[in-house]
Design an enzyme around this catalytic site. Structure first.
Site, PDB file in Angstrom:
ATOM      1  N   ARG A  13       0.838  -1.214   0.000  1.00 44.79           N
ATOM      2  CA  ARG A  13       0.000   0.000   0.000  1.00 44.79           C
ATOM      3  C   ARG A  13       0.874   1.266   0.000  1.00 44.79           C
ATOM      4  O   ARG A  13       0.957   1.964  -0.995  1.00 44.79           O
ATOM      5  CB  ARG A  13      -0.946  -0.021   1.219  1.00 44.79           C
ATOM      6  CG  ARG A  13      -2.037   1.036   1.181  1.00 44.79           C
ATOM      7  CD  ARG A  13      -1.626   2.419   1.637  1.00 44.79           C
ATOM      8  NE  ARG A  13      -1.071   2.470   2.985  1.00 44.79           N
ATOM      9  CZ  ARG A  13      -0.539   3.562   3.515  1.00 44.79           C
ATOM     10  NH1 ARG A  13      -0.468   4.682   2.810  1.00 44.79           N
ATOM     11  NH2 ARG A  13      -0.020   3.542   4.733  1.00 44.79           N
ATOM     12  N   ASP A  14       1.567   1.525   1.096  1.00 50.37           N
ATOM     13  CA  ASP A  14       2.338   2.767   1.215  1.00 50.37           C
ATOM     14  C   ASP A  14       3.478   2.761   0.196  1.00 50.37           C
ATOM     15  O   ASP A  14       3.870   3.808  -0.325  1.00 50.37           O
ATOM     16  CB  ASP A  14       2.894   2.881   2.637  1.00 50.37           C
ATOM     17  CG  ASP A  14       3.253   4.299   3.031  1.00 50.37           C
ATOM     18  OD1 ASP A  14       3.242   5.176   2.161  1.00 50.37           O
ATOM     19  OD2 ASP A  14       3.554   4.529   4.218  1.00 50.37           O
ATOM     20  N   HIS A 205       6.134   4.611  12.612  1.00 49.47           N
ATOM     21  CA  HIS A 205       6.138   4.522  11.141  1.00 49.47           C
ATOM     22  C   HIS A 205       7.116   5.583  10.622  1.00 49.47           C
ATOM     23  O   HIS A 205       6.811   6.772  10.642  1.00 49.47           O
ATOM     24  CB  HIS A 205       4.698   4.802  10.678  1.00 49.47           C
ATOM     25  CG  HIS A 205       4.471   4.785   9.203  1.00 49.47           C
ATOM     26  ND1 HIS A 205       3.584   3.907   8.603  1.00 49.47           N
ATOM     27  CD2 HIS A 205       4.965   5.545   8.195  1.00 49.47           C
ATOM     28  CE1 HIS A 205       3.550   4.126   7.298  1.00 49.47           C
ATOM     29  NE2 HIS A 205       4.378   5.113   7.017  1.00 49.47           N
ATOM     30  N   HIS A 207       9.967   7.166   7.801  1.00 44.36           N
ATOM     31  CA  HIS A 207      10.510   7.259   6.436  1.00 44.36           C
ATOM     32  C   HIS A 207      11.981   7.646   6.565  1.00 44.36           C
ATOM     33  O   HIS A 207      12.375   8.279   7.549  1.00 44.36           O
ATOM     34  CB  HIS A 207       9.717   8.285   5.625  1.00 44.36           C
ATOM     35  CG  HIS A 207       8.357   7.781   5.230  1.00 44.36           C
ATOM     36  ND1 HIS A 207       7.983   7.583   3.922  1.00 44.36           N
ATOM     37  CD2 HIS A 207       7.300   7.405   5.975  1.00 44.36           C
ATOM     38  CE1 HIS A 207       6.746   7.123   3.882  1.00 44.36           C
ATOM     39  NE2 HIS A 207       6.293   7.009   5.122  1.00 44.36           N
ATOM     40  N   CYS A 238       4.663   9.217   0.275  1.00 45.74           N
ATOM     41  CA  CYS A 238       3.277   9.680   0.155  1.00 45.74           C
ATOM     42  C   CYS A 238       3.201  10.661  -1.002  1.00 45.74           C
ATOM     43  O   CYS A 238       3.981  11.598  -1.088  1.00 45.74           O
ATOM     44  CB  CYS A 238       2.856  10.364   1.453  1.00 45.74           C
ATOM     45  SG  CYS A 238       1.209  11.056   1.358  1.00 45.74           S
ATOM     46  N   ASN A 247       9.634   4.496   2.657  1.00 45.10           N
ATOM     47  CA  ASN A 247       9.523   4.001   4.031  1.00 45.10           C
ATOM     48  C   ASN A 247      10.837   3.312   4.390  1.00 45.10           C
ATOM     49  O   ASN A 247      11.582   2.864   3.520  1.00 45.10           O
ATOM     50  CB  ASN A 247       8.407   2.960   4.097  1.00 45.10           C
ATOM     51  CG  ASN A 247       7.040   3.558   3.871  1.00 45.10           C
ATOM     52  OD1 ASN A 247       6.420   4.054   4.788  1.00 45.10           O
ATOM     53  ND2 ASN A 247       6.585   3.528   2.625  1.00 45.10           N
TER      54      ASN A 247
HETATM   55  P1  HMG Z   1     -12.706  14.563  -2.391  1.00 45.05           P
HETATM   56  O1  HMG Z   1     -12.390  14.869  -3.831  1.00 45.05           O
HETATM   57  O2  HMG Z   1     -12.872  15.684  -1.452  1.00 45.05           O
HETATM   58  O3  HMG Z   1     -13.953  13.551  -2.286  1.00 45.05           O
HETATM   59  O4  HMG Z   1     -11.560  13.602  -1.874  1.00 45.05           O
HETATM   60  P2  HMG Z   1     -15.494  13.738  -2.482  1.00 45.05           P
HETATM   61  O5  HMG Z   1     -16.148  13.047  -1.339  1.00 45.05           O
HETATM   62  O6  HMG Z   1     -15.828  15.165  -2.749  1.00 45.05           O
HETATM   63  O7  HMG Z   1     -15.752  12.877  -3.804  1.00 45.05           O
HETATM   64  C1  HMG Z   1     -15.231  13.281  -5.059  1.00 45.05           C
HETATM   65  C2  HMG Z   1     -15.256  12.109  -6.023  1.00 45.05           C
HETATM   66  O8  HMG Z   1     -14.413  11.056  -5.536  1.00 45.05           O
HETATM   67  C3  HMG Z   1     -16.640  11.489  -6.185  1.00 45.05           C
HETATM   68  O9  HMG Z   1     -16.679  10.987  -7.502  1.00 45.05           O
HETATM   69  C4  HMG Z   1     -16.609  10.320  -5.248  1.00 45.05           C
HETATM   70  O10 HMG Z   1     -17.492   9.305  -5.646  1.00 45.05           O
HETATM   71  C5  HMG Z   1     -15.167   9.849  -5.352  1.00 45.05           C
HETATM   72  P3  HMG Z   1     -17.497  11.778  -8.680  1.00 45.05           P
HETATM   73  O11 HMG Z   1     -18.920  11.847  -8.161  1.00 45.05           O
HETATM   74  O12 HMG Z   1     -16.837  13.131  -8.784  1.00 45.05           O
HETATM   75  O13 HMG Z   1     -17.292  10.885  -9.868  1.00 45.05           O
HETATM   76  N1  HMG Z   1     -14.708   9.182  -4.133  1.00 45.05           N
HETATM   77  C6  HMG Z   1     -14.264   7.909  -4.078  1.00 45.05           C
HETATM   78  N2  HMG Z   1     -14.115   6.969  -5.027  1.00 45.05           N
HETATM   79  C7  HMG Z   1     -13.660   5.758  -4.636  1.00 45.05           C
HETATM   80  N3  HMG Z   1     -13.309   5.465  -3.356  1.00 45.05           N
HETATM   81  C8  HMG Z   1     -13.436   6.383  -2.389  1.00 45.05           C
HETATM   82  C9  HMG Z   1     -13.926   7.663  -2.737  1.00 45.05           C
HETATM   83  N4  HMG Z   1     -14.180   8.784  -2.030  1.00 45.05           N
HETATM   84  C10 HMG Z   1     -14.660   9.688  -2.889  1.00 45.05           C
HETATM   85  N5  HMG Z   1     -13.087   6.084  -1.128  1.00 45.05           N
HETATM   86  C11 HMG Z   1     -10.786  11.844  -0.454  1.00 45.05           C
HETATM   87  C12 HMG Z   1     -11.526  13.152  -0.537  1.00 45.05           C
HETATM   88  C13 HMG Z   1     -10.500  11.585   1.013  1.00 45.05           C
HETATM   89  C14 HMG Z   1     -11.647  10.748  -1.032  1.00 45.05           C
HETATM   90  C15 HMG Z   1      -9.469  11.959  -1.257  1.00 45.05           C
HETATM   91  O14 HMG Z   1      -8.796  13.089  -0.825  1.00 45.05           O
HETATM   92  C16 HMG Z   1      -8.571  10.763  -1.119  1.00 45.05           C
HETATM   93  O15 HMG Z   1      -8.907   9.682  -1.558  1.00 45.05           O
HETATM   94  N6  HMG Z   1      -7.381  10.952  -0.511  1.00 45.05           N
HETATM   95  C17 HMG Z   1      -6.454   9.875  -0.271  1.00 45.05           C
HETATM   96  C18 HMG Z   1      -5.047  10.320  -0.476  1.00 45.05           C
HETATM   97  C19 HMG Z   1      -4.105   9.209  -0.128  1.00 45.05           C
HETATM   98  O16 HMG Z   1      -4.412   8.034  -0.278  1.00 45.05           O
HETATM   99  N7  HMG Z   1      -2.912   9.561   0.365  1.00 45.05           N
HETATM  100  C20 HMG Z   1      -1.927   8.606   0.748  1.00 45.05           C
HETATM  101  C21 HMG Z   1      -2.301   7.829   1.980  1.00 45.05           C
HETATM  102  S1  HMG Z   1      -1.906   8.610   3.533  1.00 45.05           S
HETATM  103  C22 HMG Z   1      -0.264   8.234   3.779  1.00 45.05           C
HETATM  104  O17 HMG Z   1       0.378   7.731   2.907  1.00 45.05           O
HETATM  105  C23 HMG Z   1       0.347   8.455   5.122  1.00 45.05           C
HETATM  106  C24 HMG Z   1       0.484   7.152   5.894  1.00 45.05           C
HETATM  107  O18 HMG Z   1       1.168   6.179   5.130  1.00 45.05           O
HETATM  108  C25 HMG Z   1       1.252   7.397   7.177  1.00 45.05           C
HETATM  109  C26 HMG Z   1       2.567   8.113   6.981  1.00 45.05           C
HETATM  110  O19 HMG Z   1       3.357   7.768   6.073  1.00 45.05           O
HETATM  111  O20 HMG Z   1       2.831   8.994   7.788  1.00 45.05           O
HETATM  112  C27 HMG Z   1      -0.877   6.579   6.267  1.00 45.05           C
HETATM  113 MG    MG Z   2       4.368   5.979   5.140  1.00 51.54          MG
END
Ligand code: HMG
Ligand code: MG
Length: 297
Positions: A13-14, A205, A207, A238, A247
């Site tokens: 995933r990450d 966690h 990096h 990320c 990571n």
């Molecule tokens: P948004 O654009 O504000 O969402 O995104 P929305 O609710 O306004 O929806 C917009 C569109 O997205 C709609 O589609 C929804 O259906 C669709 P449309 O009607 O325009 O065709 N949608 C989805 N589709 C599929 N699955 C879903 C989903 N949600 C909405 N779940 C949202 C808000 C949170 C969804 C977006 O910002 C997002 O997905 N962000 C994720 C970013 C991400 O994955 N970042 C990396 C992970 S975090 C990380 O890596 C840190 C970590 O590892 C720890 C560390 O390293 O410190 C955890």
């Molecule tokens: Mg990470």
């Protein structure tokens, strides 16, 4: 003090969420198959976030349905909202992870929501998860620094971690998302969170942006943490954290842990071979020094 450390393997995933080139669904499934044979107990399989935000993991459902889930191994997935939870449940997911940050700006960039707004989004997920018998892990990102805001007050890390725990997350992973932490700071941050929450409910966690990840882990082990997130071959980063490197590599963490007399249940040569296999599929050398060293012996 207990000498068993649980590694949470976040590579599928990450690691893969940040790849510039698409990775075939079959390769993701094969990666998880290989990881499942190394003794790991937790393998974060994929992420049901918006495919527009993270196209690399748009095949989450296919990946999850394609893997053989071995007994004794948890295969959690990331979900950002109820829509992600619905998609995950539709393919039989029984453990999810929610994520927010200790920095407001980072959280907006990563999820288009403020911290409190994202906590509010998680409330119905946790409620449904409780009813569904689904375990929920919580991530706090940017615990030692933010790419947009710089310093992050430890009090914010404590506040967000405590909120996730109070909502029902069984474990809180404290993420140095951009890898800027150093050992004393990392240990002090963990100490502050552990003053409010049980150490057994905390994970770290790191990096490796500045080469500090192993030193940070060692310091946090001294403080008492026994769950460490890492990614095989040091994959990842990320997409919304500019400048963050991969990571910390799982192989390097396991080498450290075994070297200081801790147990992990992991077959290090098998893990290192998986890391080299992944790196070859991604067209590069393994990002793990241990993986390289073991290949040479
Ligand atoms: P948004 O654009 O504000 O969402 O995104 P929305 O609710 O306004 O929806 C917009 C569109 O997205 C709609 O589609 C929804 O259906 C669709 P449309 O009607 O325009 O065709 N949608 C989805 N589709 C599929 N699955 C879903 C989903 N949600 C909405 N779940 C949202 C808000 C949170 C969804 C977006 O910002 C997002 O997905 N962000 C994720 C970013 C991400 O994955 N970042 C990396 C992970 S975090 C990380 O890596 C840190 C970590 O590892 C720890 C560390 O390293 O410190 C955890
Ligand atoms: Mg990470």
């Amino acid at each position: 003090m207990d000498d068993f450390v649980r590694i949470v393997e976040v590579g599928p995933r990450d690691g893969l969420q940040n790849e510039a080139h698409p990775v075939a669904t079959a390769d993701k499934i094969e990666l998880i198959r290989q990881l499942s044979l190394t003794g790991l107990r937790t393998i974060e399989a994929t992420s049901f976030v918006s495919p527009r935000w993270v196209p690399q993991l748009a095949d989450a459902a296919e990946v999850y349905q394609g893997i053989d889930r071995l007994p004794g191994i948890a295969y959690p997935v990331l979900v950002p909202n109820e829509q992600g939870y619905d998609r995950a449940r539709a393919v039989g997911v029984d453990e999810v992870a929610v994520f927010t940050a200790a920095s407001e700006t980072f959280n907006r960039t990563n999820t288009n929501a403020g911290i409190d707004e994202s906590l509010a989004r998680f409330a119905p997920i946790l409620e449904r998860a409780r009813a569904d018998g689904v375990k929920v892990r919580g991530y706090v990102s940017t615990v030692l620094g933010c790419p947009y805001q710089g310093e992050v007050p430890v009090s914010e890390v404590v506040r967000v971690a405590t909120a996730l725990y109070a909502m029902g997350c069984y474990e809180i992973s404290l993420g140095d998302t951009i890898g800027v932490g150093t050992p004393r700071k990392a240990r002090a941050m963990l100490h502050a969170v552990a003053a409010e929450l049980p150490m057994s409910a905390l994970a770290v966690h790191f990096h490796d942006t500045y080469g500090q990840a192993l030193a940070n882990i060692d310091a946090c082990l001294d403080e008492g943490v026994r769950v460490v997130d890492s990614a095989v071959s040091g994959a990842g980063g990320c997409p919304y954290a500019k400048g963050a490197s991969g990571n910390v590599a799982s192989e390097d963490v396991v080498y450290l842990l075994h070297g200081i007399g801790m147990r992990t249940g992991i077959d290090l040569p098998a893990l290192a071979a998986t890391g080299r296999w992944l790196a070859a599929r991604l067209g590069r050398d393994t990002g793990s020094k241990t993986g390289k060293a073991l290949a040479a012996t």
